[in-house]
Design a protein around this motif. Sequence first.
Motif, mmCIF file in Angstrom:
data_model
loop_
_atom_site.group_PDB
_atom_site.id
_atom_site.type_symbol
_atom_site.label_atom_id
_atom_site.label_comp_id
_atom_site.label_asym_id
_atom_site.label_seq_id
_atom_site.Cartn_x
_atom_site.Cartn_y
_atom_site.Cartn_z
ATOM 1 N N GLU A 67 0.816 -1.212 0.000
ATOM 2 C CA GLU A 67 0.000 0.000 0.000
ATOM 3 C C GLU A 67 0.850 1.263 0.000
ATOM 4 O O GLU A 67 0.384 2.328 -0.399
ATOM 5 N N SER A 68 2.091 1.147 0.439
ATOM 6 C CA SER A 68 3.007 2.293 0.427
ATOM 7 C C SER A 68 3.862 2.345 -0.832
ATOM 8 O O SER A 68 4.747 3.196 -0.938
ATOM 9 N N GLY A 69 3.608 1.420 -1.746
ATOM 10 C CA GLY A 69 4.301 1.472 -3.028
ATOM 11 C C GLY A 69 5.386 0.440 -3.222
ATOM 12 O O GLY A 69 5.983 0.382 -4.304
ATOM 13 N N GLU A 70 5.673 -0.380 -2.217
ATOM 14 C CA GLU A 70 6.687 -1.411 -2.420
ATOM 15 C C GLU A 70 6.148 -2.498 -3.342
ATOM 16 O O GLU A 70 4.959 -2.822 -3.318
ATOM 17 N N ARG A 71 7.061 -3.068 -4.134
ATOM 18 C CA ARG A 71 6.680 -4.096 -5.105
ATOM 19 C C ARG A 71 7.625 -5.294 -5.010
ATOM 20 O O ARG A 71 8.229 -5.731 -5.967
#
Length: 267
Positions: A67-71
Amino acid sequence: MPRFAANLSMMYTEYDFLDRFAAASADGFEAVEYLFPYAYDARELRRRLDEHGLRQVLFNAPPGAWESGERGIASLPGREAELRSGIERALEYAAALGCGQVHVMAGLLPPEATPTRQAAHRATYLANLAWAAERAAAVDVDLLIEPINGRDMPGYFLHRQAEAHALVQEVGASNLKVQLDLYHCQIVEGDLTTTLRRDLPTGRVGHLQIAGVPDRHEPDRGELNVRHLFDVIDELGFDGWIGCEYIPRAGTSEGLGWLKNYRGEHA
Protein backbone atom coordinates in the motif's frame (compact mmCIF):
# COMPACT_ATOMS: atom_id res chain seq x y z
CA MET A 1 -4.89 -26.88 -26.01
CA PRO A 2 -3.70 -24.09 -23.68
CA ARG A 3 -5.27 -23.97 -20.23
CA PHE A 4 -6.47 -20.62 -18.90
CA ALA A 5 -6.72 -19.37 -15.31
CA ALA A 6 -8.81 -16.38 -14.28
CA ASN A 7 -6.91 -13.70 -12.38
CA LEU A 8 -9.30 -12.77 -9.59
CA SER A 9 -7.43 -9.60 -8.66
CA MET A 10 -8.25 -8.05 -12.03
CA MET A 11 -11.24 -10.02 -13.32
CA TYR A 12 -14.73 -10.22 -11.81
CA THR A 13 -14.18 -7.08 -9.75
CA GLU A 14 -17.92 -6.43 -10.06
CA TYR A 15 -18.18 -9.05 -7.26
CA ASP A 16 -16.74 -9.17 -3.76
CA PHE A 17 -13.49 -11.10 -3.82
CA LEU A 18 -14.79 -14.32 -2.29
CA ASP A 19 -17.68 -14.37 -4.75
CA ARG A 20 -15.33 -14.22 -7.74
CA PHE A 21 -14.55 -17.94 -7.48
CA ALA A 22 -18.16 -18.83 -8.30
CA ALA A 23 -18.26 -16.34 -11.17
CA ALA A 24 -15.07 -17.71 -12.71
CA SER A 25 -16.33 -21.27 -12.45
CA ALA A 26 -19.64 -20.31 -14.03
CA ASP A 27 -17.74 -18.97 -17.05
CA GLY A 28 -15.92 -22.26 -17.50
CA PHE A 29 -12.59 -21.52 -15.83
CA GLU A 30 -11.00 -24.48 -14.10
CA ALA A 31 -8.23 -22.56 -12.33
CA VAL A 32 -7.59 -19.20 -10.70
CA GLU A 33 -4.69 -16.98 -9.72
CA TYR A 34 -4.55 -13.65 -7.89
CA LEU A 35 -2.04 -11.32 -6.29
CA PHE A 36 -2.27 -12.11 -2.58
CA PRO A 37 -4.30 -14.46 -0.35
CA TYR A 38 -3.19 -13.13 3.02
CA ALA A 39 -6.24 -11.00 3.86
CA TYR A 40 -8.33 -14.20 3.95
CA ASP A 41 -8.28 -17.35 6.00
CA ALA A 42 -6.71 -20.14 3.96
CA ARG A 43 -9.47 -22.55 4.95
CA GLU A 44 -12.13 -20.24 3.51
CA LEU A 45 -10.19 -19.85 0.26
CA ARG A 46 -9.80 -23.61 0.01
CA ARG A 47 -13.51 -24.05 0.61
CA ARG A 48 -14.30 -21.71 -2.28
CA LEU A 49 -11.90 -23.58 -4.55
CA ASP A 50 -13.35 -26.96 -3.67
CA GLU A 51 -16.96 -25.79 -3.82
CA HIS A 52 -16.52 -24.55 -7.38
CA GLY A 53 -14.14 -27.20 -8.71
CA LEU A 54 -11.23 -24.81 -9.13
CA ARG A 55 -7.46 -25.16 -8.85
CA GLN A 56 -5.27 -22.47 -7.35
CA VAL A 57 -2.28 -22.17 -9.68
CA LEU A 58 -0.46 -19.00 -8.58
CA PHE A 59 -0.24 -16.19 -6.06
CA ASN A 60 2.52 -13.85 -4.89
CA ALA A 61 4.68 -14.04 -1.81
CA PRO A 62 4.27 -11.06 0.56
CA PRO A 63 5.68 -8.00 -1.28
CA GLY A 64 6.61 -5.69 1.58
CA ALA A 65 4.55 -2.55 2.14
CA TRP A 66 2.36 -2.82 -0.98
CA GLU A 67 0.00 0.00 0.00
CA SER A 68 3.01 2.29 0.43
CA GLY A 69 4.30 1.47 -3.03
CA GLU A 70 6.69 -1.41 -2.42
CA ARG A 71 6.68 -4.10 -5.10
CA GLY A 72 8.61 -6.93 -3.54
CA ILE A 73 11.67 -7.11 -1.32
CA ALA A 74 13.73 -10.01 -2.68
CA SER A 75 16.42 -7.73 -4.14
CA LEU A 76 16.52 -5.26 -1.26
CA PRO A 77 19.58 -5.52 1.01
CA GLY A 78 18.71 -5.49 4.68
CA ARG A 79 15.26 -7.06 4.22
CA GLU A 80 16.40 -10.69 4.27
CA ALA A 81 14.67 -11.62 7.54
CA GLU A 82 11.37 -10.17 6.30
CA LEU A 83 11.77 -11.99 2.99
CA ARG A 84 12.30 -15.32 4.74
CA SER A 85 9.31 -14.80 7.00
CA GLY A 86 7.21 -13.94 3.96
CA ILE A 87 8.31 -17.04 2.08
CA GLU A 88 7.38 -19.22 5.03
CA ARG A 89 3.95 -17.62 5.15
CA ALA A 90 3.48 -18.05 1.40
CA LEU A 91 4.41 -21.72 1.60
CA GLU A 92 1.88 -22.26 4.38
CA TYR A 93 -0.84 -20.84 2.13
CA ALA A 94 0.44 -22.84 -0.84
CA ALA A 95 0.11 -26.07 1.16
CA ALA A 96 -3.38 -25.18 2.36
CA LEU A 97 -4.56 -24.22 -1.14
CA GLY A 98 -2.81 -26.99 -3.04
CA CYS A 99 -0.96 -24.37 -5.07
CA GLY A 100 2.29 -25.46 -6.69
CA GLN A 101 3.65 -22.05 -7.71
CA VAL A 102 4.48 -18.83 -5.86
CA HIS A 103 5.74 -15.64 -7.52
CA VAL A 104 8.49 -13.81 -5.62
CA MET A 105 8.59 -10.12 -6.55
CA ALA A 106 12.03 -8.55 -6.85
CA GLY A 107 11.34 -4.99 -5.71
CA LEU A 108 12.15 -1.49 -6.90
CA LEU A 109 15.62 -0.06 -7.34
CA PRO A 110 16.14 3.42 -5.86
CA PRO A 111 16.35 6.04 -8.65
CA GLU A 112 19.89 6.97 -7.64
CA ALA A 113 21.22 3.39 -7.68
CA THR A 114 24.82 3.31 -8.90
CA PRO A 115 26.31 0.29 -10.72
CA THR A 116 27.85 -0.79 -7.41
CA ARG A 117 24.51 -0.49 -5.68
CA GLN A 118 22.79 -2.39 -8.49
CA ALA A 119 25.34 -5.18 -8.07
CA ALA A 120 24.50 -5.34 -4.37
CA HIS A 121 20.81 -5.67 -5.21
CA ARG A 122 21.58 -8.47 -7.66
CA ALA A 123 23.69 -10.35 -5.12
CA THR A 124 20.93 -10.01 -2.53
CA TYR A 125 18.36 -11.22 -5.03
CA LEU A 126 20.41 -14.29 -5.94
CA ALA A 127 21.03 -15.21 -2.31
CA ASN A 128 17.37 -14.78 -1.38
CA LEU A 129 16.18 -16.80 -4.37
CA ALA A 130 18.61 -19.62 -3.59
CA TRP A 131 17.41 -19.80 0.02
CA ALA A 132 13.74 -19.55 -0.94
CA ALA A 133 14.00 -22.15 -3.69
CA GLU A 134 15.61 -24.64 -1.32
CA ARG A 135 12.89 -24.04 1.24
CA ALA A 136 10.13 -24.35 -1.38
CA ALA A 137 11.61 -27.52 -2.86
CA ALA A 138 11.15 -29.23 0.48
CA VAL A 139 7.38 -28.80 0.12
CA ASP A 140 7.23 -29.38 -3.65
CA VAL A 141 6.53 -25.77 -4.67
CA ASP A 142 8.02 -23.91 -7.63
CA LEU A 143 9.09 -20.29 -7.20
CA LEU A 144 8.69 -17.87 -10.10
CA ILE A 145 10.36 -14.59 -11.04
CA GLU A 146 8.76 -12.23 -13.55
CA PRO A 147 10.21 -9.48 -15.74
CA ILE A 148 7.88 -6.45 -15.51
CA ASN A 149 7.81 -3.47 -17.84
CA GLY A 150 9.09 -0.13 -16.58
CA ARG A 151 6.10 1.82 -17.87
CA ASP A 152 3.66 0.14 -15.50
CA MET A 153 6.19 -0.34 -12.71
CA PRO A 154 9.05 2.20 -12.95
CA GLY A 155 12.23 1.08 -11.26
CA TYR A 156 11.36 -2.61 -11.04
CA PHE A 157 14.55 -4.63 -10.71
CA LEU A 158 13.81 -7.19 -13.43
CA HIS A 159 12.78 -6.18 -16.97
CA ARG A 160 14.02 -8.61 -19.62
CA GLN A 161 13.52 -12.30 -20.32
CA ALA A 162 17.19 -13.09 -20.87
CA GLU A 163 18.01 -11.47 -17.53
CA ALA A 164 15.45 -13.64 -15.74
CA HIS A 165 16.68 -16.83 -17.40
CA ALA A 166 20.27 -15.95 -16.51
CA LEU A 167 19.30 -15.54 -12.86
CA VAL A 168 17.46 -18.87 -12.85
CA GLN A 169 20.46 -20.62 -14.36
CA GLU A 170 22.84 -18.95 -11.93
CA VAL A 171 20.82 -20.07 -8.90
CA GLY A 172 20.62 -23.54 -10.42
CA ALA A 173 17.52 -24.72 -8.56
CA SER A 174 15.18 -26.90 -10.62
CA ASN A 175 12.12 -25.39 -8.90
CA LEU A 176 13.04 -21.76 -9.71
CA LYS A 177 11.39 -20.71 -12.98
CA VAL A 178 10.38 -17.73 -15.07
CA GLN A 179 6.88 -16.28 -15.20
CA LEU A 180 6.52 -15.07 -18.80
CA ASP A 181 3.88 -12.37 -19.02
CA LEU A 182 3.34 -11.70 -22.72
CA TYR A 183 1.91 -8.26 -21.97
CA HIS A 184 5.07 -7.11 -20.19
CA CYS A 185 7.31 -8.84 -22.71
CA GLN A 186 5.63 -7.16 -25.68
CA ILE A 187 6.08 -3.71 -24.13
CA VAL A 188 9.75 -4.27 -23.27
CA GLU A 189 11.00 -6.52 -26.06
CA GLY A 190 8.33 -7.58 -28.55
CA ASP A 191 9.13 -10.55 -30.81
CA LEU A 192 6.81 -12.80 -28.79
CA THR A 193 6.70 -15.75 -31.19
CA THR A 194 10.49 -16.02 -31.20
CA THR A 195 10.58 -15.62 -27.42
CA LEU A 196 8.09 -18.44 -26.94
CA ARG A 197 9.91 -20.74 -29.35
CA ARG A 198 13.23 -19.96 -27.71
CA ASP A 199 12.25 -20.16 -24.05
CA LEU A 200 9.39 -22.64 -23.62
CA PRO A 201 11.45 -25.67 -24.75
CA THR A 202 14.08 -24.92 -22.06
CA GLY A 203 11.69 -25.99 -19.31
CA ARG A 204 12.53 -22.83 -17.38
CA VAL A 205 9.13 -21.16 -17.96
CA GLY A 206 6.65 -22.21 -15.31
CA HIS A 207 3.71 -19.92 -16.03
CA LEU A 208 2.38 -17.63 -18.76
CA GLN A 209 0.16 -14.57 -18.49
CA ILE A 210 -1.69 -12.58 -21.15
CA ALA A 211 -3.38 -9.21 -21.61
CA GLY A 212 -4.07 -6.86 -24.48
CA VAL A 213 -1.37 -4.34 -25.40
CA PRO A 214 -1.15 -1.41 -24.81
CA ASP A 215 -4.16 -0.94 -22.50
CA ARG A 216 -4.18 -4.23 -20.55
CA HIS A 217 -7.76 -5.05 -21.48
CA GLU A 218 -8.98 -8.30 -23.08
CA PRO A 219 -6.10 -10.04 -24.89
CA ASP A 220 -7.74 -9.72 -28.31
CA ARG A 221 -7.91 -5.92 -27.88
CA GLY A 222 -4.85 -4.17 -29.23
CA GLU A 223 -1.77 -5.19 -31.11
CA LEU A 224 -1.38 -8.86 -30.20
CA ASN A 225 -2.53 -11.70 -32.44
CA VAL A 226 -3.49 -13.89 -29.51
CA ARG A 227 -4.91 -16.74 -31.57
CA HIS A 228 -1.53 -17.10 -33.26
CA LEU A 229 0.27 -16.93 -29.90
CA PHE A 230 -2.02 -19.55 -28.36
CA ASP A 231 -1.42 -21.82 -31.34
CA VAL A 232 2.35 -21.42 -30.92
CA ILE A 233 2.04 -22.27 -27.21
CA ASP A 234 -0.02 -25.33 -28.12
CA GLU A 235 2.45 -26.35 -30.83
CA LEU A 236 5.29 -26.20 -28.29
CA GLY A 237 3.44 -28.49 -25.88
CA PHE A 238 3.44 -26.10 -22.90
CA ASP A 239 1.53 -27.89 -20.14
CA GLY A 240 1.32 -25.05 -17.62
CA TRP A 241 -1.39 -22.43 -17.23
CA ILE A 242 -1.98 -19.09 -18.93
CA GLY A 243 -3.14 -16.52 -16.41
CA CYS A 244 -5.66 -14.00 -17.73
CA GLU A 245 -4.21 -10.98 -15.94
CA TYR A 246 -6.14 -8.19 -17.60
CA ILE A 247 -8.64 -5.45 -16.78
CA PRO A 248 -12.00 -6.12 -18.48
CA ARG A 249 -13.31 -3.16 -20.42
CA ALA A 250 -16.97 -3.53 -19.47
CA GLY A 251 -17.87 -6.60 -17.44
CA THR A 252 -15.75 -9.72 -17.18
CA SER A 253 -18.20 -12.26 -18.56
CA GLU A 254 -19.22 -9.96 -21.40
CA GLY A 255 -15.61 -9.70 -22.52
CA LEU A 256 -14.86 -13.43 -22.72
CA GLY A 257 -15.75 -13.79 -26.39
CA TRP A 258 -12.06 -14.23 -27.22
CA LEU A 259 -11.88 -17.30 -24.99
CA LYS A 260 -15.19 -18.81 -26.11
CA ASN A 261 -14.23 -18.35 -29.78
CA TYR A 262 -10.82 -19.94 -29.29
CA ARG A 263 -12.24 -22.89 -27.39
CA GLY A 264 -14.92 -23.34 -30.01
CA GLU A 265 -12.39 -23.39 -32.81
CA HIS A 266 -10.36 -26.04 -31.01
CA ALA A 267 -13.18 -28.18 -29.64
